[in-house]
Design a protein around this motif. Sequence first.
Motif, short mmCIF file in Angstrom:
data_model
loop_
_atom_site.label_atom_id
_atom_site.label_comp_id
_atom_site.label_asym_id
_atom_site.label_seq_id
_atom_site.Cartn_x
_atom_site.Cartn_y
_atom_site.Cartn_z
N ILE A 200 42.31 31.93 45.95
CA ILE A 200 41.24 32.93 46.00
C ILE A 200 40.28 32.75 44.84
O ILE A 200 39.05 32.77 45.00
CB ILE A 200 41.84 34.35 45.97
N ILE A 201 40.82 32.54 43.63
CA ILE A 201 39.99 32.38 42.44
C ILE A 201 39.10 31.14 42.55
O ILE A 201 37.89 31.19 42.29
CB ILE A 201 40.86 32.30 41.18
N VAL A 202 39.69 30.01 42.95
CA VAL A 202 38.90 28.78 43.09
C VAL A 202 37.84 28.94 44.17
O VAL A 202 36.70 28.49 44.02
CB VAL A 202 39.83 27.58 43.42
N SER A 203 38.20 29.61 45.28
CA SER A 203 37.25 29.82 46.36
C SER A 203 36.06 30.66 45.90
O SER A 203 34.92 30.39 46.27
CB SER A 203 37.95 30.50 47.55
N LEU A 204 36.32 31.68 45.08
CA LEU A 204 35.25 32.51 44.55
C LEU A 204 34.33 31.70 43.64
O LEU A 204 33.10 31.84 43.68
CB LEU A 204 35.82 33.71 43.78
N LYS A 205 34.93 30.84 42.81
CA LYS A 205 34.13 30.02 41.90
C LYS A 205 33.28 29.01 42.66
O LYS A 205 32.15 28.72 42.28
CB LYS A 205 35.04 29.32 40.90
N ILE A 206 33.84 28.47 43.75
CA ILE A 206 33.08 27.53 44.57
C ILE A 206 31.86 28.23 45.18
O ILE A 206 30.79 27.64 45.33
CB ILE A 206 33.97 26.93 45.68
N LYS A 207 32.02 29.50 45.51
CA LYS A 207 30.91 30.28 46.07
C LYS A 207 29.92 30.71 45.01
O LYS A 207 28.90 31.35 45.32
CB LYS A 207 31.47 31.52 46.79
N GLY A 208 30.22 30.40 43.75
CA GLY A 208 29.30 30.75 42.67
C GLY A 208 29.56 32.11 42.05
O GLY A 208 28.74 32.62 41.27
N GLU A 209 30.71 32.72 42.37
CA GLU A 209 31.06 34.03 41.82
C GLU A 209 31.78 33.82 40.48
O GLU A 209 32.97 33.55 40.43
CB GLU A 209 31.96 34.80 42.78
#
Length: 430
Positions: A200-209
Amino acid sequence: MRFNKETFVAGFALFSMFFGAGNLMLPPLLGFKAGDAWLMVIMGFVISAVIIPLLGIFAHARLQGTMLDFAKKVSPTFSLIYCVLVYLISIALPSPRTASVTHEMAIQPFFGTSAWMTSTIYFALVLLFVLNRSKILSILGKFLSPIIFIVVLSIICIGIFSVLTPEIGPSEFQTPIVSGLLEGYQTFDAIGAVVVGGVIIVSLKIKGENNFDRNRSLIMRSGILAGIGLFIIYAGMIYSGALFGSDFDENINRTDLLSGLSLKTLGSVGEIFLSILVGLACFTTAVGIVTGTADFMKGLFGGSQKVYLITAIIGCILGVLMGQFDVHYIINVAVPALMFIYPITIILILLNVLPDRFTSSLVFRSVVVVTILFSIPDFLGSIGLSDLVSSLLKILPLGVYSLAWLLPALTTLVIMNVFVPKSSKSKGTL
C-alpha cells in the motif's frame, strides 16, 4: 474520521490482499467444531486474524518505510534475516496455497484439468498483475474486492436467516478462545499485514502521494475498513459453520464443508458462485504477496526494476511448483513455520505501535530475544519433538496452549520500562 472514495478503494484493496485461501476455508470448519462455543472461538480468532493484523497496518502507517523498519531497533542484521524469512515463508506457503485451493474448489470440479495447468495459468495471471503494480490498488479496490465481499456476505446472510430453529451441538474444544486464536495463525494475516502494508505504501508513493500525515490517515482509515470487513466475514462464517453443524458428517474436511455451505445457502448456483469467490479471493492474495516480495527485493538492490522482475518471476515459479501439493498438506507443513515466526511478528507489531518512549532499542532487543527463546519449545513440539519439551511446556505459563512466549515477552516489556533507568535504555545498554 472521514471515509472518502480513496479510503474505500484502499480499504477494499487491503481487504482483498488479506482475504485469501485460509480466510475462506478455516472459519467454517472452526465454527463446525466450536458448536455452542462459537462466540468464544470468534473472540480468539479475531484477536490473531483481525486485531493484530490491523495493528500491523497501523504500524506501517506510523513508519511509512519498508518491512526492514519493523525490526531495525533490534539490529539491522536481525531485521534483514527476519524480513527474508517472512518473505520466503510467504511465497513458499500461503501464495502457492491460493493456487491449490483454486484448483481443488474452482477448477478441477468443473474442468477436470491437472494441477499443473491450473497453477501455471494462475501464476501467469498473477505475474501480469504484479508487473502492472501501479494499477493494483485501483483494480483490487474498485472491482475485485466488492465482488468477493458481496458473495461471501450472501452465503452468510442467507444461511443465518434460513435456519429458523438452529440445533447447535456441543463444542469439541476445551479452550475455545485459544483454539480460535491459534487457528487464526493459519490465515497468515499478521504476516500479511507487514507484507501487504508495504505494498500500500509503495503504491501510494508511485501515485505521487508523499505527504506523510495524509498517507498515515489514509492507511489507518483503510485499515479500519479492511478490519471491519474481515471481522464481519470471519464471524459470519464461523457462526454459519456452527449453525449447520448437524447437517454434515463429523469428519468432513474444510473444502467439502465450504462447498456444502454454499450449496445449502445459494442452491444449485452456489457452486458456481463459490468457484468465482474462491478464484478471486485467492488470486488477490497471491498478487499482494508476490508484489510485496518483489518490492522488498527491489528496495534491497537500490530500486532495481530488473531485480523486481526477477523476484516476481521466481515467486510465480515457486508458486507453480508448490501449488501441486494438496491444500491440507500445505496447511500442515505451515504449522512449524508459523509457531516460530508468528510470535516474533506479533511482538514486533505491538512494539511498533507503542509510543517511542516505551520502545527503545534495548527494549526491542530484550523483548524480541525473550520471545524467540520462549517460542522454541512450541516450535520443537510442532515438528514432532513434543516428548523433549512436554515437561517444560507444562511448567511454562500458557505452555500447554502453545503460547509459552506470551507472558515472558509482556513481562519483559513491563520490566524494561519500569525498572531499567531511562539513560540505559536510550543508550541501548544495561
